[in-house]
Design a protein around this motif. Structure first.
Motif, PDB file in Angstrom:
ATOM      1  N   MET A 145     -80.965  29.816  -1.318  1.00  0.00           N
ATOM      2  CA  MET A 145     -81.188  28.534  -0.655  1.00  0.00           C
ATOM      3  C   MET A 145     -81.538  27.505  -1.711  1.00  0.00           C
ATOM      4  N   PHE A 146     -81.195  26.274  -1.430  1.00  0.00           N
ATOM      5  CA  PHE A 146     -81.382  25.187  -2.371  1.00  0.00           C
ATOM      6  C   PHE A 146     -82.185  24.074  -1.705  1.00  0.00           C
ATOM      7  N   TRP A 147     -83.006  23.420  -2.497  1.00  0.00           N
ATOM      8  CA  TRP A 147     -83.758  22.276  -1.996  1.00  0.00           C
ATOM      9  C   TRP A 147     -83.358  21.037  -2.778  1.00  0.00           C
ATOM     10  N   TYR A 148     -83.039  19.980  -2.028  1.00  0.00           N
ATOM     11  CA  TYR A 148     -82.631  18.716  -2.606  1.00  0.00           C
ATOM     12  C   TYR A 148     -83.564  17.608  -2.127  1.00  0.00           C
ATOM     13  N   ARG A 149     -83.554  16.533  -2.898  1.00  0.00           N
ATOM     14  CA  ARG A 149     -84.292  15.338  -2.497  1.00  0.00           C
ATOM     15  C   ARG A 149     -83.322  14.171  -2.595  1.00  0.00           C
ATOM     16  N   GLN A 150     -83.399  13.283  -1.633  1.00  0.00           N
ATOM     17  CA  GLN A 150     -82.492  12.140  -1.620  1.00  0.00           C
ATOM     18  C   GLN A 150     -83.287  10.880  -1.334  1.00  0.00           C
ATOM     19  N   PHE A 151     -83.287   9.965  -2.298  1.00  0.00           N
ATOM     20  CA  PHE A 151     -83.902   8.657  -2.105  1.00  0.00           C
ATOM     21  C   PHE A 151     -82.856   7.720  -1.527  1.00  0.00           C
ATOM     22  N   PRO A 152     -83.311   6.637  -0.871  1.00  0.00           N
ATOM     23  CA  PRO A 152     -82.357   5.715  -0.231  1.00  0.00           C
ATOM     24  C   PRO A 152     -81.274   5.238  -1.190  1.00  0.00           C
ATOM     25  N   LYS A 153     -80.040   5.313  -0.738  1.00  0.00           N
ATOM     26  CA  LYS A 153     -78.862   4.875  -1.483  1.00  0.00           C
ATOM     27  C   LYS A 153     -78.691   5.621  -2.810  1.00  0.00           C
ATOM     28  N   GLN A 154     -79.258   6.782  -2.887  1.00  0.00           N
ATOM     29  CA  GLN A 154     -79.109   7.610  -4.086  1.00  0.00           C
ATOM     30  C   GLN A 154     -78.448   8.933  -3.722  1.00  0.00           C
ATOM     31  N   SER A 155     -77.966   9.616  -4.730  1.00  0.00           N
ATOM     32  CA  SER A 155     -77.327  10.896  -4.477  1.00  0.00           C
ATOM     33  C   SER A 155     -78.364  11.992  -4.274  1.00  0.00           C
ATOM     34  N   LEU A 156     -77.921  13.093  -3.735  1.00  0.00           N
ATOM     35  CA  LEU A 156     -78.802  14.243  -3.591  1.00  0.00           C
ATOM     36  C   LEU A 156     -79.114  14.804  -4.971  1.00  0.00           C
ATOM     37  N   MET A 157     -80.377  15.070  -5.200  1.00  0.00           N
ATOM     38  CA  MET A 157     -80.777  15.641  -6.471  1.00  0.00           C
ATOM     39  C   MET A 157     -81.342  17.034  -6.226  1.00  0.00           C
ATOM     40  N   LEU A 158     -80.770  18.001  -6.892  1.00  0.00           N
ATOM     41  CA  LEU A 158     -81.247  19.372  -6.740  1.00  0.00           C
ATOM     42  C   LEU A 158     -82.647  19.495  -7.320  1.00  0.00           C
ATOM     43  N   MET A 159     -83.554  20.041  -6.510  1.00  0.00           N
ATOM     44  CA  MET A 159     -84.917  20.256  -6.978  1.00  0.00           C
ATOM     45  C   MET A 159     -85.094  21.689  -7.486  1.00  0.00           C
ATOM     46  N   ALA A 160     -84.613  22.631  -6.684  1.00  0.00           N
ATOM     47  CA  ALA A 160     -84.845  24.030  -7.036  1.00  0.00           C
ATOM     48  C   ALA A 160     -83.879  24.927  -6.281  1.00  0.00           C
ATOM     49  N   THR A 161     -83.700  26.089  -6.853  1.00  0.00           N
ATOM     50  CA  THR A 161     -82.874  27.136  -6.247  1.00  0.00           C
ATOM     51  C   THR A 161     -83.764  28.326  -5.966  1.00  0.00           C
ATOM     52  N   SER A 162     -83.682  28.841  -4.763  1.00  0.00           N
ATOM     53  CA  SER A 162     -84.527  29.994  -4.450  1.00  0.00           C
ATOM     54  C   SER A 162     -83.680  31.169  -3.988  1.00  0.00           C
ATOM     55  N   ASN A 163     -84.008  32.313  -4.508  1.00  0.00           N
ATOM     56  CA  ASN A 163     -83.347  33.541  -4.107  1.00  0.00           C
ATOM     57  C   ASN A 163     -84.337  34.412  -3.358  1.00  0.00           C
ATOM     58  N   GLU A 164     -83.871  35.051  -2.337  1.00  0.00           N
ATOM     59  CA  GLU A 164     -84.733  35.871  -1.502  1.00  0.00           C
ATOM     60  C   GLU A 164     -85.460  36.925  -2.328  1.00  0.00           C
ATOM     61  N   GLY A 165     -86.774  36.925  -2.201  1.00  0.00           N
ATOM     62  CA  GLY A 165     -87.581  37.934  -2.863  1.00  0.00           C
ATOM     63  C   GLY A 165     -87.912  37.656  -4.317  1.00  0.00           C
ATOM     64  N   SER A 166     -87.508  36.526  -4.847  1.00  0.00           N
ATOM     65  CA  SER A 166     -87.839  36.221  -6.239  1.00  0.00           C
ATOM     66  C   SER A 166     -88.330  34.784  -6.362  1.00  0.00           C
ATOM     67  N   LYS A 167     -88.836  34.468  -7.538  1.00  0.00           N
ATOM     68  CA  LYS A 167     -89.380  33.123  -7.751  1.00  0.00           C
ATOM     69  C   LYS A 167     -88.259  32.097  -7.808  1.00  0.00           C
ATOM     70  N   ALA A 168     -88.576  30.895  -7.385  1.00  0.00           N
ATOM     71  CA  ALA A 168     -87.588  29.818  -7.415  1.00  0.00           C
ATOM     72  C   ALA A 168     -87.359  29.323  -8.837  1.00  0.00           C
ATOM     73  N   THR A 169     -86.167  28.823  -9.055  1.00  0.00           N
ATOM     74  CA  THR A 169     -85.824  28.200 -10.334  1.00  0.00           C
ATOM     75  C   THR A 169     -85.823  26.696 -10.131  1.00  0.00           C
ATOM     76  N   TYR A 170     -86.655  26.000 -10.884  1.00  0.00           N
ATOM     77  CA  TYR A 170     -86.799  24.561 -10.705  1.00  0.00           C
ATOM     78  C   TYR A 170     -85.954  23.798 -11.722  1.00  0.00           C
ATOM     79  N   GLU A 171     -85.447  22.670 -11.275  1.00  0.00           N
ATOM     80  CA  GLU A 171     -84.697  21.787 -12.173  1.00  0.00           C
ATOM     81  C   GLU A 171     -85.677  21.049 -13.084  1.00  0.00           C
TER      82      GLU A 171
END
Lengths: 120, 113
Positions: free
Chosen positions: A33-59
């Motif tokens: 699963m991936f988490w993104y953040r989007q500010f008004p009129k901006q593109s989606l920015m990847l924050m982190a990638t998470s895999n089941e059962g392990s720690k997330a990888t942050y951008e």
């Protein structure tokens, strides 16, 4: 098929409080699963990638102690914004990639409807 | 130079027009190309994806990729007012397992009846 839900859809909180956002894959299992953040009129920015059962990888530039991610199962990931401040106000969107592929691509990410966070 | 450039618009067209939406990119490692549609205050919805240069058609939508020019396009035929939304291009490199998506800013499309 391939439906992703998020809860809550919007939240308003006071500065300094913590907010938890849930992301669920409703009809498929998602190893990633991936988490993104989007500010008004901006593109989606990847924050982190998470895999089941392990720690997330942050951008780069994303504070892992501020944005806590837990991918507890193949259908649920949570993002907790700790000690939220007004500058954290944004649209947070999760996506999920199907375990083992889906359709011809096998790499498609399916997005949730997003959570609008407003920190006062 | 940003990795993915996309004109934010808005692009206004009358109903029935052919719409052309474009993105350019600078990273030659991008091998996976997608177009998403995003309605206001909603999450993106995958419209089309492709791995190769050339055209891919799906109903009223045609995705075109020119890797030599680092240029991708989405064409919408017979545009409808319900097509009014923001269209995001996204791309990913093979080395990330196609998982690290880089998005354009999105082009807002307005189709008037």
């Amino acid at each position: 098929g391939a439906v992703v839900s998020q809860h809550p859809s919007w939240v308003i909180c006071k500065s300094g409080t913590s907010v938890k956002i849930e992301c669920r894959s409703l009809d498929f299992q998602a190893t990633t699963m991936f988490w993104y953040r989007q500010f008004p009129k901006q593109s989606l920015m990847l924050m982190a990638t998470s895999n089941e059962g392990s720690k997330a990888t942050y951008e780069q530039g994303v504070e892992k102690d501020k944005f806590l991610i837990n991918h507890a199962s193949l259908t649920l990931s949570t993002l907790t914004v700790t000690s939220a401040h007004p500058e954290d106000s944004s649209f947070y969107i999760c996506s999920a990639r199907v375990a083992g592929g889906y359709g011809q691509g096998g790499s498609e990410q399916f997005f949730g409807p997003g959570t609008r966070l407003t920190v006062l | 130079q940003k990795e993915v450039e996309q004109d934010p618009g808005p692009l206004s067209v009358p109903e029935g027009a052919i719409v052309s939406l474009n993105c350019t990119y600078s990273n030659s490692a991008f091998q996976y190309f997608m177009w998403y549609r995003q309605y206001s205050r909603k999450g993106p919805e995958l419209l089309m994806y492709t791995y190769s240069s050339g055209n891919k058609e799906d109903g009223r939508f045609t995705a075109q990729v020119d890797k030599s020019s680092k240029y991708i396009s989405l064409f919408i035929r017979d545009s409808q007012p319900s097509d009014s939304a923001t269209y995001l291009c996204a791309m990913a490199p093979r080395y990330s397992g196609y998982s690290t998506l880089t998005f354009g800013k999105g082009t807002m499309l307005l189709v008037s009846p």
